[in-house]
Scaffold this motif. Structure first.
Motif, mmCIF file in Angstrom:
data_model
loop_
_atom_site.group_PDB
_atom_site.id
_atom_site.type_symbol
_atom_site.label_atom_id
_atom_site.label_comp_id
_atom_site.label_asym_id
_atom_site.label_seq_id
_atom_site.Cartn_x
_atom_site.Cartn_y
_atom_site.Cartn_z
ATOM 1 N N ILE A 34 -11.462 7.804 0.211
ATOM 2 C CA ILE A 34 -10.519 6.767 0.635
ATOM 3 C C ILE A 34 -11.245 5.427 0.646
ATOM 4 C CG2 ILE A 34 -8.892 6.038 2.421
ATOM 5 C CD1 ILE A 34 -9.227 9.066 3.478
ATOM 6 N N ALA A 35 -10.760 4.494 -0.148
ATOM 7 C CA ALA A 35 -11.417 3.190 -0.282
ATOM 8 C C ALA A 35 -11.060 2.303 0.904
ATOM 9 C CB ALA A 35 -11.006 2.527 -1.586
ATOM 10 N N HIS A 36 -12.016 2.120 1.787
ATOM 11 C CA HIS A 36 -11.817 1.352 3.015
ATOM 12 C C HIS A 36 -11.665 -0.135 2.703
ATOM 13 C CE1 HIS A 36 -13.531 -0.348 6.941
ATOM 14 N NE2 HIS A 36 -12.418 0.275 7.282
ATOM 15 N N ARG A 37 -10.415 -0.619 2.745
ATOM 16 C CA ARG A 37 -10.113 -2.013 2.405
ATOM 17 C C ARG A 37 -10.469 -2.334 0.952
ATOM 18 N NH1 ARG A 37 -13.154 -4.371 7.820
ATOM 19 N NH2 ARG A 37 -12.336 -2.774 9.235
ATOM 20 N N GLY A 38 -10.492 -1.310 0.117
ATOM 21 C CA GLY A 38 -10.956 -1.456 -1.258
ATOM 22 C C GLY A 38 -12.446 -1.194 -1.335
ATOM 23 N N ALA A 49 -8.810 -7.332 -6.328
ATOM 24 C CA ALA A 49 -10.079 -7.068 -7.021
ATOM 25 C C ALA A 49 -10.863 -5.964 -6.324
ATOM 26 C CB ALA A 49 -10.910 -8.346 -7.086
ATOM 27 N N ALA A 50 -10.844 -5.957 -5.000
ATOM 28 C CA ALA A 50 -11.543 -4.904 -4.249
ATOM 29 C C ALA A 50 -10.872 -3.549 -4.461
ATOM 30 C CB ALA A 50 -11.574 -5.257 -2.764
ATOM 31 N N TYR A 51 -9.547 -3.538 -4.455
ATOM 32 C CA TYR A 51 -8.833 -2.278 -4.695
ATOM 33 C C TYR A 51 -9.067 -1.774 -6.118
ATOM 34 C CZ TYR A 51 -6.292 -3.530 -0.403
ATOM 35 O OH TYR A 51 -5.945 -3.886 0.882
ATOM 36 N N ILE A 61 -7.620 7.066 -2.976
ATOM 37 C CA ILE A 61 -6.646 6.320 -2.174
ATOM 38 C C ILE A 61 -7.237 4.953 -1.836
ATOM 39 C CG2 ILE A 61 -5.259 6.314 -0.052
ATOM 40 C CD1 ILE A 61 -5.572 9.311 0.126
ATOM 41 N N ILE A 62 -6.390 3.924 -1.811
ATOM 42 C CA ILE A 62 -6.823 2.597 -1.374
ATOM 43 C C ILE A 62 -6.126 2.254 -0.059
ATOM 44 C CG2 ILE A 62 -7.491 1.721 -3.640
ATOM 45 C CD1 ILE A 62 -4.740 0.502 -3.956
ATOM 46 N N GLU A 63 -6.852 1.525 0.796
ATOM 47 C CA GLU A 63 -6.354 1.286 2.155
ATOM 48 C C GLU A 63 -6.038 -0.183 2.411
ATOM 49 O OE1 GLU A 63 -7.723 1.267 6.804
ATOM 50 O OE2 GLU A 63 -9.012 0.602 5.172
ATOM 51 N N ASP A 164 2.110 -1.770 -6.473
ATOM 52 C CA ASP A 164 2.210 -1.986 -7.925
ATOM 53 C C ASP A 164 0.885 -1.654 -8.607
ATOM 54 O OD1 ASP A 164 4.815 -2.832 -7.616
ATOM 55 O OD2 ASP A 164 4.325 -4.976 -7.725
ATOM 56 N N LEU A 165 -0.217 -2.058 -7.988
ATOM 57 C CA LEU A 165 -1.535 -1.754 -8.555
ATOM 58 C C LEU A 165 -1.775 -0.249 -8.579
ATOM 59 C CD1 LEU A 165 -4.344 -2.702 -9.571
ATOM 60 C CD2 LEU A 165 -5.070 -2.703 -7.169
#
Length: 375
Positions: A34-38, A49-51, A61-63, A164-165
């Motif tokens: 899980i990507a913490h804030r990207g 960009a971070a995501y 998953i992105i958060e 959307d991303l």
């Protein structure tokens, strides 16, 4: 057509459908990255960009942390305070360049957020159009000086833009990229007449994601808003648990509710959480404590959560020395920006049986999962 051939065709078609369904991988894959804030160790947090970087590096998953604008649009920021001032007027923390924008100087305000007085600028005082004129900044430049190079490049994204991303990248990569929104300060936002829950469900509904099989987890450090969401939606919910203190909605209830986060992670507390949530999100040391700078033996939390029917997603595994146990820091250990042995830390939690983890660097998280799977 005779009935026998028709029956044969139907049987074959059903078998093909069943095979196709069986071939679909379960979502999310476990262990879940899980990507913490990207990819917040590599780009200013909560930016597209971070995501994107996190997805490129293997996040499942992105958060996006969710706050709201004056005109009711959900946007991704760590806090509704997009710049916070010290008592002397200097900048304590900023995720945007609002302090350098004279046209917004008069928006500076002092608010009580979860019982704490904060002076700064707040998303609820800006329309989306106004927020879109601001640019993101690195929140913790002392620990992540390299990210400062990206200051001024990125907008504040809306929840819709994050979705959307995720959808575009799912189509591009062939793997489902989910979202893990956190409703920030629900009691506060309800108190000012801008609750987050209805707008969140409206966006999910618009995207066909307001159901139990959607690639979505909704998380909160409070309890009442998750319970309210459960009555309105079957989407996956996660009860976050801090290492100390109490959910602020409990605090706001006064003497009527004296429970703490510690009460939520007892065996009985987890059974109660399971009546409205699908997973529990504890701070990492509630699963594997740290003593004298060394990771210890796992607690009973994972076993108790599993017995209650809850998945366990811990937060947050960060690569820099300043966030690691002393024993996992690398030379020079006194350098807060240097990277330590984050893979060893992640591996310890995977051994403890967690189903997923938040990480600030998805490439490190993915490498740890792949190495763990080969053992």
């Amino acid at each position: 057509m005779h009935l026998a051939p028709l029956k044969t065709l139907l049987t074959a078609a059903l078998a093909t459908l069943a095979l196709g369904a069986a071939a679909q991988p379960a979502w999310p894959p476990t262990p879940t990255v899980i990507a913490h804030r990207g990819a917040s160790a590599l780009r200013p947090e909560h930016t597209l960009a971070a995501y994107q970087k996190a997805i490129d590096d293997g996040a499942d998953i992105i958060e996006p942390d969710l706050v709201i604008t004056k005109d009711g649009v959900l946007v991704a920021r760590h806090e509704n305070a997009i710049a916070i001032l010290n008592p002397d007027g200097s900048v304590k923390e900023a995720t945007t360049d609002v302090v350098d924008r004279p046209e917004f100087a008069a928006r500076k305000a002092t608010r009580s957020i979860d019982g704490q007085a904060i002076t700064g600028w707040f998303t609820e005082d800006f329309t989306l159009a106004e927020l879109k004129t601001l640019r993101a900044r690195e929140r913790i430049p002392a620990q992540r000086p390299a990210n400062v190079a990206y200051n001024g490049q990125f907008e504040i994204p809306t929840l819709q833009e994050v979705i959307d991303l995720a959808r575009a990248q799912s189509a591009k990569t062939g793997r489902t990229i989910g979202i893990y929104p956190e409703t920030k300060h629900p009691t506060y936002f309800q108190s000012i007449g801008q609750p987050l829950e209805a707008p969140l469900l409206a966006v999910l509904e618009k995207n066909g994601w307001n159901h139990k099989d959607a690639p979505v987890f909704v998380q909160s450090f409070e309890v009442a808003n998750l319970q309210a969401l459960r009555k309105l939606s079957t989407v996956r919910l996660v009860q976050l648990v801090a290492p100390s203190g109490r959910p602020y909605d409990f605090v706001a209830q006064g003497a009527a509710n004296t429970r703490s986060y510690a009460d939520l992670v007892t065996a009985e507390g987890l059974r109660q959480v399971a009546t409205y949530a699908n997973a529990v999100g504890p701070f990492k040391t509630l699963v594997v404590p740290v003593k004298d700078g060394v990771l210890g033996e796992p607690t009973a939390l994972v076993a108790n959560a599993r017995a209650a029917g809850l998945a366990v997603h811990i937060w947050t595994l960060r690569p820099e020395n300043s966030f690691l146990p002393t024993s996992l820091r690398k030379a020079p250990a006194s350098d807060a920006t240097a990277r330590g042995d984050s893979i060893a830390e992640i591996t310890a939690y995977l051994r403890a049986g967690v189903d997923g983890f938040f990480t600030d660097d998805s490439a490190v998280g993915r490498a740890a999962v792949q190495a763990f799977g080969k053992k």
